[in-house]
Structures are given as C-alpha cells and as structure tokens.
Write an enzyme that holds these catalytic residues in place. Sequence first.
Site, PDB file in Angstrom:
ATOM      1  N   GLY A 199     -13.364  -9.301 -25.803  1.00 55.32           N
ATOM      2  CA  GLY A 199     -13.031  -7.981 -26.333  1.00 55.32           C
ATOM      3  C   GLY A 199     -11.565  -7.671 -26.193  1.00 55.32           C
ATOM      4  O   GLY A 199     -11.176  -6.502 -26.060  1.00 55.32           O
ATOM      5  N   ASP A 222     -13.140 -11.697 -29.965  1.00 54.31           N
ATOM      6  CA  ASP A 222     -13.419 -10.348 -30.460  1.00 54.31           C
ATOM      7  C   ASP A 222     -14.095 -10.465 -31.820  1.00 54.31           C
ATOM      8  O   ASP A 222     -14.254 -11.566 -32.360  1.00 54.31           O
ATOM      9  CB  ASP A 222     -12.145  -9.502 -30.543  1.00 54.31           C
ATOM     10  N   ASP A 244     -19.298 -12.664 -31.086  1.00 57.05           N
ATOM     11  CA  ASP A 244     -20.012 -11.521 -30.509  1.00 57.05           C
ATOM     12  C   ASP A 244     -20.343 -11.851 -29.066  1.00 57.05           C
ATOM     13  O   ASP A 244     -21.041 -12.829 -28.786  1.00 57.05           O
ATOM     14  CB  ASP A 244     -21.293 -11.264 -31.306  1.00 57.05           C
ATOM     15  N   LYS A 258     -11.799  -6.557 -19.421  1.00 56.14           N
ATOM     16  CA  LYS A 258     -10.962  -5.423 -19.033  1.00 56.14           C
ATOM     17  C   LYS A 258     -11.430  -4.152 -19.727  1.00 56.14           C
ATOM     18  O   LYS A 258     -11.362  -4.029 -20.948  1.00 56.14           O
ATOM     19  CB  LYS A 258      -9.495  -5.680 -19.377  1.00 56.14           C
ATOM     20  N   HIS A 262     -17.551  -0.511 -19.027  1.00 53.79           N
ATOM     21  CA  HIS A 262     -17.832   0.926 -18.912  1.00 53.79           C
ATOM     22  C   HIS A 262     -18.255   1.544 -20.245  1.00 53.79           C
ATOM     23  O   HIS A 262     -18.719   2.686 -20.279  1.00 53.79           O
ATOM     24  CB  HIS A 262     -16.651   1.685 -18.302  1.00 53.79           C
ATOM     25  N   GLU A 293     -11.901  -2.667 -13.903  1.00 51.71           N
ATOM     26  CA  GLU A 293     -12.648  -1.436 -14.176  1.00 51.71           C
ATOM     27  C   GLU A 293     -12.374  -0.418 -13.064  1.00 51.71           C
ATOM     28  O   GLU A 293     -11.883  -0.758 -11.986  1.00 51.71           O
ATOM     29  CB  GLU A 293     -14.156  -1.703 -14.235  1.00 51.71           C
ATOM     30  N   GLU A 323     -18.601   5.467 -15.845  1.00 56.62           N
ATOM     31  CA  GLU A 323     -17.862   4.816 -14.767  1.00 56.62           C
ATOM     32  C   GLU A 323     -18.807   4.645 -13.581  1.00 56.62           C
ATOM     33  O   GLU A 323     -19.633   5.513 -13.308  1.00 56.62           O
ATOM     34  CB  GLU A 323     -16.643   5.641 -14.360  1.00 56.62           C
TER      35      GLU A 323
END
Length: 358
Positions: A199, A222, A244, A258, A262, A293, A323
């Site tokens: 991602g 990505d 994916d 990264k 979340h 995170e 979070e």
Amino acid sequence: MPQNSSPRTYEVRVGVPSHVLPSALKCAVDLRIPDSIHRRGGAATLADIVADTEIHPAKVPDLKRMMELLSTSGIFTATAAKDSSGIGDVMYGLTTACRFLVGRCNLSPVVPFLVSPPIVSSFFSMSDWFRKEPAVAGGGGSLFELAHGCSLWEMASKDAAFNSLLNHSMAADSQLFLEVIILDKGRIFRGLNSLVDVGGGHGAATQVIARAFPRIKCTVLDLPHVVSQATASEDGNLSFIAGDMFESIPPANAVLLKNILHDWSDEDCVKILQRCKQAIPARNAGGKVIIIEMVRGSAQGDRKISEMEDIQNMFMLHISGVERGVNEWQKIFSDAGFSDDYKIMPVLGPFSVIEIYP
C-alpha cells in the site's frame, strides 16, 4: 466536567468554535508564513511576514489577529521585538510543532487535506451516523460515505483536486516519518536484502529507505490504478507491482505496513498479516513484518498525547478505521499466526515501529 476545571473555564471551552484554529493554521501554511520565519533565521516581525507573503496592507491588523491566535495556541512563539517599527512590535518564531511545517521533508501538505471540505463535512452528520444501522456486519458505512455517498477512495478516483490533496498529504507524512525512523531506529532495516512496501502508493516512503539503504531491493505493492502513475528508480532498487494485499504479497525478507492497518477491521488486519507471513522467510532467515502505527495507551500520563490519541481515534471514524492499543495489536498478531515475541518501539509520541516475526 474535567477535574481541576472551573465551571467558567469549561463553559469557555465549549463556546469556542474549534474549527477556527485549524483554519487559521491552513491559512498560515497557504501563505507560507512558517517558511518566511524559517528563511529569516527562525524569527520575523509582522512587517517581515507582510513583505514575504505580499499580504494586502489593509489586512495587516487581521494578520496580527491570526498570528496572536497561532502564538497563544503554541504554533508560533511571540516575544517583544528589539526594533519596534509600528506594525512590527512582536517577533514571531517557530515552536517545535511548527518546525514540522518547514524544511526538505515537512507536514505542510497534510494541513490542507485535514481541513478540506470533504473531510471536515464528513463529521457534520455524526449524530445521524450513530443512529443508523451499520451497512455491513462490523460497522461498515463510514461518516465519509454517509456525507458524500461514496468512500474517500472513490471520491479520490473521481475528483482530481481531492486526489492531489490526498496523495500529497500521504507522501509528506510517509517521507517525514521514515526520515525520523531511519535516524532513530534505522537498525530495523540493516541486514535486509529485500523489502515490500504494501500500500505504498507512489513510493514516497520507500524512496527514503532506498536512498538510505541502497543494497535493499525495494518493491511497492499497490492497486493497478495507483502504481500505473508511479516511476521506478533508474538504479533498479525501487520497483512497483500492481496487486491486492488481500490476495498475495511478493516474497521479500521484510514487509512494511505504514498506517495501513488502522484503516481496516481486526478481521481484515488478520487476513493482511497472514498474506505478509506467507511472503517472508522464517525468523531465523531474517523474516519479519515492520508495522508503523499508533499504539494507544503509550502516553504514560502525558495529557496532550492522550488527547492526541483520542482525537486521532475519533478522526478514523470518517473511514470506519480505528487506532489500537497494545492488547488489541497483540490479539491481531496472535490470530494471524505470528510469534508473541514482538517489539514495539515508540518513535513520535504515540506512534511506534512494531516488529513482528513468524
């Protein structure tokens, strides 16, 4: 009512329109006021700022009003100037927070995104959202979707201006955090031969790693429409693969995630980490997943960090994200089949680097 707050203080807090401060900060960033102060050695009078930003002379009293707010709020410092010149009777400087808005890597592109109309208006119908039945099991149907009829990512694919705000914000955030992490925790990348940034968008974060550790073969995974706009490095140590993360992840010594997890439910996080586990070798062969995170509960009595954690956790409602604290992370790692011997290394406030091993 909070402890140690008088009724009068509490009433004042409730009556203050909270959107004014971030709007003023965005204005200061748009006018490049932090850059003006930075270029002048870290201190500038109002007259200096006016000269650098080409503000209309009739608006100088209003600029002074805005600088007073940003100074009392801790964005700038304000001290009596040695050389008073009518409008320049105060010397403005950069606080620690404001220094994140200047320099080669800075967070100034994040500000316009956070206060953009699509993001801010997502919270206007929060009471309606709380009353609505979830769109899918687990709480689907975000504040953003309720406000705009599509997800944040769908809007970005249709609105070029919003997409640019989003991409510049994510790139700035990624670059700064990786610079800090390499300075403070750079050992986590030593010994790696290959790394996949899952991602990773256009590779803003991965470029920082590739420059600092040229022997690591870095790959960004990505979605096709994202990597189609990215450019591989000429030296071959940064490449892009369309795919994916729920299906498969290219093999590597380490996988980097990264601020990805979340965005997703616990169940989806487990699926993503299971794909990561399939992509890396055994721990004794150097395999690991590096997660960047927020870890809630790391404040250790610091009220400001606790407030930051709570605000960020509430903000994540706009995309149905969340979070997590240590116990929540631990359960996800365990459910995904990773060792209980993980490492959590604080970096900036509640943000941490987490290493997990197969």
